[in-house]
Scaffold this motif. Structure first.
Motif, short mmCIF file in Angstrom:
data_model
loop_
_atom_site.label_atom_id
_atom_site.label_comp_id
_atom_site.label_asym_id
_atom_site.label_seq_id
_atom_site.Cartn_x
_atom_site.Cartn_y
_atom_site.Cartn_z
N THR A 48 -7.51 40.16 40.72
CA THR A 48 -7.13 39.75 39.37
C THR A 48 -8.26 38.93 38.77
N GLN A 62 -9.08 44.20 32.00
CA GLN A 62 -8.35 45.37 32.46
C GLN A 62 -9.11 46.66 32.15
N LYS A 108 -11.91 46.95 34.60
CA LYS A 108 -11.46 47.38 35.93
C LYS A 108 -11.16 48.88 35.97
N ILE A 109 -10.58 49.40 34.90
CA ILE A 109 -10.27 50.84 34.84
C ILE A 109 -11.56 51.66 34.92
#
Length: 283
Positions: A40, A68, A71-72
């Motif tokens: 995270t 996010q 990270k994708i």
């Protein structure tokens, strides 16, 4: 600029311009990208002793909306990684090995640059160039050679195109442009004083500015109306500015080809007229 889809290439391309905190995050990601996708933002911040906001801003700096999205993109690269063909040149390498590594470095520059090419920006650049009264190329040092190559290509299109090597002449030329003209400004760093002097004059005249720089938030890319980027890595025997040259040339090639297609029969006729004129130079 649209959100980027290749996190590792974005980090490598911007690395030299990062702050110390940003380099700390970059090193952490590059050293073990597979581990990052399981963490995270809070865990990464705690591990590095940084604020969550610092990690979040880092993701935005390299072209993502947030952690996010970063990270994708990273997960996609880890699951289906591109082969890393960049190899460091060593003093003991043979001539054939050095030659191969230089070629592989150039190939990687092209692959990484292709990953971050913004199709929307290319389309906008082509549209602006199509409508331009005049097109000027600007570049200094090594980038001047790329600008000259661009002039050499674009003059075949039957358009009003010019380019000056002297920095004083560049300022003079920029001062004569109008709001319906387009300037293509090429600079690896996007931070040299000569380039920024030209940028200032172009903006004062309301000229549409297309920049070609390394993938980073430079004064040139920030000041441009349309920003195109290259990605390259530095080695002990070869600076990233040298490696990026082939990426810059390829972006100019792509602009030229798109513009030639957009001009249709006009472009074909201009090219044919030039070929006929040059035919007398051949035995």
């Amino acid at each position: 600029m649209k959100e980027q889809q290749f996190a590792l290439a974005a980090i490598r391309g911007s690395y030299r311009h990062f702050s110390e905190k940003e380099k700390k995050i970059a090193d952490y990601v590059l050293n073990d990208p597979k581990n990052i996708i399981h963490l995270t933002i809070n865990q990464i911040a705690d591990e590095l002793g940084l604020a969550e906001s610092t990690v979040f801003r880092f993701c935005q700096r390299i072209g993502f909306k947030g952690f996010q999205a970063f990270k994708i993109s990273l997960a996609a690269e880890v699951v289906a990684p591109l082969k890393d063909i960049h190899e460091k040149i060593e003093e003991g390498d043979s001539i054939s090995t050095v030659t191969e590594k230089v070629f592989r470095s150039n190939i990687k520059t092209l692959e990484d640059t292709l990953q971050i090419v913004d199709a929307e920006a290319m389309a906008q650049a082509t549209e602006k160039l199509m409508a331009a009264r005049k097109i000027d190329f600007y570049g200094n040092g090594g980038s001047a050679m790329v600008a000259m190559d661009g002039y050499h290509k674009f003059v075949r299109l039957g358009l009003q195109v010019s380019m000056n090597l002297d920095s004083h002449m560049q300022l003079m030329a920029a001062s004569q442009l109008q709001s319906d003209d387009v300037a293509i400004v090429i600079s690896h760093s996007g931070t040299t004083t000569d380039v920024l002097d030209v940028l200032r004059v172009l903006k004062e005249k309301g000229v549409t500015i297309i920049s070609v720089t390394n993938f980073a938030k430079s004064p040139l890319s920030k000041g441009a109306d349309i920003a195109l980027y290259t990605v390259s890595e530095e080695t002990d025997f070869r600076s990233e500015a040298l490696s990026s040259r082939i990426g810059q040339l390829s972006l100019i090639d792509a602009l030229y080809t798109n513009l030639m297609i957009a001009r249709g029969n006009e472009g074909k006729k201009a090219l044919q007229d030039m070929r006929e004129a040059m035919s007398h130079k051949r035995l």
